[in-house]
Design a protein around this motif. Sequence first.
Motif, PDB file in Angstrom:
ATOM      1  N   ALA A  37      18.172   6.531  18.171  1.00 16.91           N
ATOM      2  CA  ALA A  37      18.221   7.973  18.449  1.00 16.91           C
ATOM      3  C   ALA A  37      16.813   8.549  18.560  1.00 16.91           C
ATOM      4  CB  ALA A  37      19.008   8.693  17.341  1.00 16.91           C
ATOM      5  N   TRP A  38      15.915   8.113  17.680  1.00 19.85           N
ATOM      6  CA  TRP A  38      14.528   8.594  17.725  1.00 19.85           C
ATOM      7  C   TRP A  38      13.842   8.139  19.016  1.00 19.85           C
ATOM      8  CZ3 TRP A  38       9.971   5.511  17.139  1.00 19.85           C
ATOM      9  CH2 TRP A  38       8.797   6.254  17.039  1.00 19.85           C
ATOM     10  N   LYS A  39      14.012   6.867  19.378  1.00 16.67           N
ATOM     11  CA  LYS A  39      13.391   6.359  20.609  1.00 16.67           C
ATOM     12  C   LYS A  39      13.938   7.082  21.840  1.00 16.67           C
ATOM     13  CE  LYS A  39      14.047   1.935  20.279  1.00 16.67           C
ATOM     14  NZ  LYS A  39      14.023   0.478  20.324  1.00 16.67           N
ATOM     15  N   GLU A  40      15.214   7.394  21.849  1.00 12.91           N
ATOM     16  CA  GLU A  40      15.807   8.115  22.981  1.00 12.91           C
ATOM     17  C   GLU A  40      15.254   9.542  23.049  1.00 12.91           C
ATOM     18  OE1 GLU A  40      17.890   9.051  26.336  1.00 12.91           O
ATOM     19  OE2 GLU A  40      17.524   7.069  25.477  1.00 12.91           O
ATOM     20  N   LYS A  41      15.164  10.211  21.908  1.00 11.31           N
ATOM     21  CA  LYS A  41      14.670  11.592  21.867  1.00 11.31           C
ATOM     22  C   LYS A  41      13.238  11.675  22.397  1.00 11.31           C
ATOM     23  CE  LYS A  41      13.876  15.495  18.764  1.00 11.31           C
ATOM     24  NZ  LYS A  41      14.042  16.023  17.411  1.00 11.31           N
ATOM     25  N   PHE A  42      12.403  10.672  22.069  1.00 10.87           N
ATOM     26  CA  PHE A  42      10.995  10.706  22.441  1.00 10.87           C
ATOM     27  C   PHE A  42      10.631   9.637  23.470  1.00 10.87           C
ATOM     28  CE2 PHE A  42      11.045  12.682  18.181  1.00 10.87           C
ATOM     29  CZ  PHE A  42      10.484  13.903  18.522  1.00 10.87           C
ATOM     30  N   ARG A  43      11.586   9.257  24.321  1.00  8.74           N
ATOM     31  CA  ARG A  43      11.333   8.187  25.292  1.00  8.74           C
ATOM     32  C   ARG A  43      10.184   8.508  26.235  1.00  8.74           C
ATOM     33  NH1 ARG A  43      16.314  10.223  27.286  1.00  8.74           N
ATOM     34  NH2 ARG A  43      16.058  11.155  29.343  1.00  8.74           N
ATOM     35  N   ALA A  44       9.926   9.783  26.531  1.00 11.84           N
ATOM     36  CA  ALA A  44       8.804  10.151  27.404  1.00 11.84           C
ATOM     37  C   ALA A  44       7.466  10.021  26.680  1.00 11.84           C
ATOM     38  CB  ALA A  44       8.979  11.582  27.911  1.00 11.84           C
ATOM     39  N   ASN A  45       7.490  10.006  25.356  1.00 15.25           N
ATOM     40  CA  ASN A  45       6.254   9.945  24.572  1.00 15.25           C
ATOM     41  C   ASN A  45       5.903   8.540  24.094  1.00 15.25           C
ATOM     42  OD1 ASN A  45       7.738  12.730  23.710  1.00 15.25           O
ATOM     43  ND2 ASN A  45       5.547  13.029  24.034  1.00 15.25           N
ATOM     44  N   ILE A  46       6.896   7.705  23.892  1.00 12.23           N
ATOM     45  CA  ILE A  46       6.640   6.372  23.333  1.00 12.23           C
ATOM     46  C   ILE A  46       6.286   5.433  24.476  1.00 12.23           C
ATOM     47  CG2 ILE A  46       7.600   4.451  22.028  1.00 12.23           C
ATOM     48  CD1 ILE A  46       9.528   6.556  20.723  1.00 12.23           C
ATOM     49  N   LEU A  47       5.010   5.048  24.543  1.00 15.88           N
ATOM     50  CA  LEU A  47       4.545   4.170  25.614  1.00 15.88           C
ATOM     51  C   LEU A  47       4.683   2.703  25.244  1.00 15.88           C
ATOM     52  CD1 LEU A  47       1.286   6.050  26.687  1.00 15.88           C
ATOM     53  CD2 LEU A  47       3.596   6.277  27.618  1.00 15.88           C
ATOM     54  N   ASP A  48       4.412   2.376  23.987  1.00 10.12           N
ATOM     55  CA  ASP A  48       4.455   0.989  23.531  1.00 10.12           C
ATOM     56  C   ASP A  48       4.843   1.014  22.063  1.00 10.12           C
ATOM     57  OD1 ASP A  48       3.965  -1.620  22.667  1.00 10.12           O
ATOM     58  OD2 ASP A  48       2.011  -1.770  23.642  1.00 10.12           O
ATOM     59  N   MET A  49       5.994   0.459  21.737  1.00  9.42           N
ATOM     60  CA  MET A  49       6.450   0.450  20.348  1.00  9.42           C
ATOM     61  C   MET A  49       5.635  -0.507  19.488  1.00  9.42           C
ATOM     62  SD  MET A  49       8.678   2.584  19.329  1.00  9.42           S
ATOM     63  CE  MET A  49       9.201   1.828  17.801  1.00  9.42           C
ATOM     64  N   GLY A  50       4.701  -1.215  20.102  1.00 10.12           N
ATOM     65  CA  GLY A  50       3.865  -2.117  19.313  1.00 10.12           C
ATOM     66  C   GLY A  50       4.723  -3.112  18.592  1.00 10.12           C
TER      67      GLY A  50
END
Length: 115
Positions: A37-50
């Motif tokens: 849910a967090w990754k979906e909410k901020f998918r435009a911001n998360i470039l690389d989950m490392g």
Amino acid sequence: MPMQKYLVVLRSQPSQPEARQPPSPAQMQEMYAAFSAWKEKFRANILDMGGKLKPGGKILTTSGVTDGPFVEAKEIVGGFMIIAAESYEQALEVTKESPGFMPGATLEIREIATS
């Protein structure tokens, strides 16, 4: 305002391995759902989950290579990610909602220089 890139470093306090209880299958499902849910909410911001870093590693100095990280460290770097945000405030908003931000952990946020 243009998007800047930020490095987010997850640090935690070392814990006693015997004190940790593995999560139950139901708890694992809850954790995966929260991360999704967090990754979906901020998918435009998360470039690389490392990712999570494995224990150990090497320390390179001009004198040579030694095993690391050092045992006396008070904090352990457990993982990293790269996010895009318009400001530090927005970067803070994205990271503070991360399910990985738990008691005893810190998330260091550093802007990546573009020149």
